[in-house]
Design an enzyme around this catalytic site. Structure first.
Site, PDB file in Angstrom:
ATOM      1  N   LYS A   4      31.485  56.854  49.076  1.00  0.00           N
ATOM      2  CA  LYS A   4      32.346  57.353  48.002  1.00  0.00           C
ATOM      3  C   LYS A   4      32.484  58.876  48.078  1.00  0.00           C
ATOM      4  O   LYS A   4      32.478  59.576  47.078  1.00  0.00           O
ATOM      5  CB  LYS A   4      31.779  56.935  46.647  1.00  0.00           C
ATOM      6  N   CYS A   5      32.654  59.366  49.277  1.00  0.00           N
ATOM      7  CA  CYS A   5      32.719  60.803  49.550  1.00  0.00           C
ATOM      8  C   CYS A   5      34.110  61.147  50.095  1.00  0.00           C
ATOM      9  O   CYS A   5      34.767  60.306  50.719  1.00  0.00           O
ATOM     10  CB  CYS A   5      31.641  61.151  50.584  1.00  0.00           C
ATOM     11  N   GLY A   6      34.524  62.364  49.887  1.00  0.00           N
ATOM     12  CA  GLY A   6      35.797  62.816  50.445  1.00  0.00           C
ATOM     13  C   GLY A   6      35.821  62.780  51.966  1.00  0.00           C
ATOM     14  O   GLY A   6      36.886  62.738  52.577  1.00  0.00           O
TER      15      GLY A   6
END
Length: 173
Positions: free
Chosen positions: A57-59
């Site tokens: 759930k990271c850019g």
């Protein structure tokens, strides 16, 4: 040794390998895969290894695609993924959730290890080695965020580290 935040690339240890000898062999390490199997890093002797701390759930999560492409296209490089919830709680899932996410969304076939700590005093053994100069011979830089990368050469020497923003296609091999 210095670390350049501008490029995300640490000192090119290749130039100094005659002077840098890891007190602890990379090949003496092992880690538990997300399937529960303990994998000895001796298995990777003779290959370049790119170790990456991961989060779903990271850019930077779209880097999974390039990491998988690198793993499939270059038979001399093994990508090893280490999920961690250490940065921004961006990897909240279980090992099973993580494996399913990686396979469904990115077709990941490279080894994914059990979710664990990559920073702090209780970080897992591989990240203790990667970020402790008394073990790897020169680097004390722990990951600063998800998708931080460490490159180990065919002889088990830590060569370079890359910030999260450096994508695999931009790395010097």
């Amino acid at each position: 040794m210095a670390f350049s935040k501008a490029t995300g690339l640490g000192i090119n240890a290749e130039e100094n390998l005659n002077q840098i000898k890891a007190p602890v062999s990379f090949y003496s390490l092992n880690a538990t895969a997300n399937t529960g199997e303990v994998i000895s890093f001796e298995k990777f002797r003779g290959r370049k290894i790119l170790l990456v701390n991961l989060a779903s759930k990271c850019g930077f999560t779209p880097q999974y695609e390039e990491l998988e492409k690198l793993h499939r296209q270059d038979s001399n490089i093994s990508v090893l993924g280490f999920p961690s919830n250490d940065f921004g709680a961006q990897e909240p899932g279980s090992d099973q959730d993580i494996a399913q996410f990686c396979k469904i969304n990115y077709g990941v076939t490279f080894p994914i290890f059990k979710k664990d700590k990559v920073k702090g005093n209780d970080r897992q053994e591989v990240y203790q080695w990667l970020s402790d100069a008394t073990k790897n011979g020169w680097n004390s830089q722990a990951p600063e965020w998800n998708f931080y990368k460490y490159l180990v050469n065919e002889n088990g020497d830590l060569l370079k580290l890359y910030s999260s923003s450096v994508v695999p296609q931009d790395m010097a091999w």
